[in-house]
Design a protein around this motif. Structure first.
Motif: not given
Ligand code: PRP
Length: 213
Positions: A119, A143-146, A159-166
Motif C-alpha cells: 500500500k 488492502g489485504s496485502i498479505e 506492509d505494517l505489522v502490529e501484533t504479527g497475527k495476520t
Molecule cells: C493492517 C496491516 C496488516 C495488519 C497488521 O491492515 O496492513 O494487514 O493490519 O496487523 P497485525 O500485525 O496486528 O496482524 P488493516 O487491518 O488496517 O487492513 P488492510 O489489510 O485492509 O489494510
C-alpha cells in the motif's frame, strides 16, 4: 486571534488523538457526535478540528489548510510532504516491514526479488533502491496485502505489522524491518513561524499529557 486548525486522521488514530487533546483541556468532543458536520470548533481555545482520510492529512498541513495534523509516520513517509514533524505521540505503534514466505527467511540477500506488493509504493521503492540497490516492480494494492505472496502476485510485501497475527495466520514472516511507526504531530512550516507561541504551547501541553499517561 485567528483560529488554529487541526486535521485528525479518521479512524482509530482520531479517537486516540481526541483523548489526548481532551486531556490537554482542548475540546474536540463535537467530532464524536454522529453529524455530517465536517468542522467543529473549540471557541475557548480558538481551535477548529476536522477529520480527513489519513493520506490527505499531510496535504492539508503542507498547504496550510490545517496548521497542525495528527497522522501516522507511515503516511508521512509515503506522502513525502514539506512540513515539520514535531512530536512522536507514541500510540498506534507498529513496524513497517518486508514480509514473505518462511522459505525466504535469512535468504533475502541471495534472492532476486522481482515484484513487491504494498500500500506504500514510495516506501517500498526507497527501500529496495537505496538499501538493497535493486530494481523491482512495485505493485500497489489497497488492502489485504498479505494475500499477494499467497496467490503468486509478488514474492514479498511491504506492509505494517502490529501484533504479527495476520502474518502468522498466513504462514508469512518478517524478513526485514524498514521503520518504527507511530502517530506523530505535524505542523505547517509557515504556521510554525507565524503562530509559534500558540503552537509550541499546544505541543508542550500535549507532551506533558503524554508523559503523565
Ligand atoms: C493492517 C496491516 C496488516 C495488519 C497488521 O491492515 O496492513 O494487514 O493490519 O496487523 P497485525 O500485525 O496486528 O496482524 P488493516 O487491518 O488496517 O487492513 P488492510 O489489510 O485492509 O489494510
Amino acid at each position: 486571534m485567528r483560529y488554529l486548525t487541526i486535521a485528525l486522521s479518521k479512524g482509530r488514530l482520531a479517537e486516540m488523538a481526541m483523548e489526548l487533546f481532551e486531556g490537554a483541556d482542548i475540546d474536540c468532543s463535537g467530532l464524536k457526535e454522529k453529524t455530517r458536520k465536517l468542522i467543529i470548533t473549540d471557541e475557548k481555545n480558538k481551535i477548529k478540528f476536522f477529520l480527513a482520510k489519513p493520506a490527505d492529512v499531510p496535504t492539508y498541513v503542507e498547504y496550510g489548510a490545517a496548521d497542525i495534523g495528527i497522522v501516522g509516520k507511515d503516511t508521512i513517509q509515503e506522502e513525502g510532504r514539506d512540513l515539520y514533524e514535531v512530536l512522536n505521540l507514541g500510540f498506534a505503534a507498529c513496524r513497517m516491514c518486508v514480509a514473505g514466505p518462511m522459505e525466504l527467511e535469512g535468504k533475502m540477500d541471495q534472492m532476486t526479488i522481482t515484484r513487491v506488493a504494498t500500500k506504500y509504493p514510495r516506501i517500498a521503492r526507497d527501500y529496495f533502491q537505496h538499501k538493497r540497490r535493486e530494481s523491482i516492480e512495485i505493485i500497489k494494492l489497497n488492502g489485504s496485502i498479505e494475500l499477494a505472496p499467497l496467490v503468486g502476485l509478488s514474492e514479498v510485501i511491504v506492509d505494517l505489522v502490529e501484533t504479527g497475527k495476520t502474518l502468522k495466520e498466513n504462514n508469512l514472516v518478517v524478513l526485514d524491518t524498514i521503520a518504527d511507526i507511530s502517530a506523530r504531530m505535524i505542523v505547517n512550516r509557515v504556521s510554525m513561524k507565524m503562530e509559534s507561541e500558540r503552537i509550541n504551547k499546544i505541543i508542550e501541553v500535549v507532551r506533558k499529557n503524554l508523559e503523565n499517561n
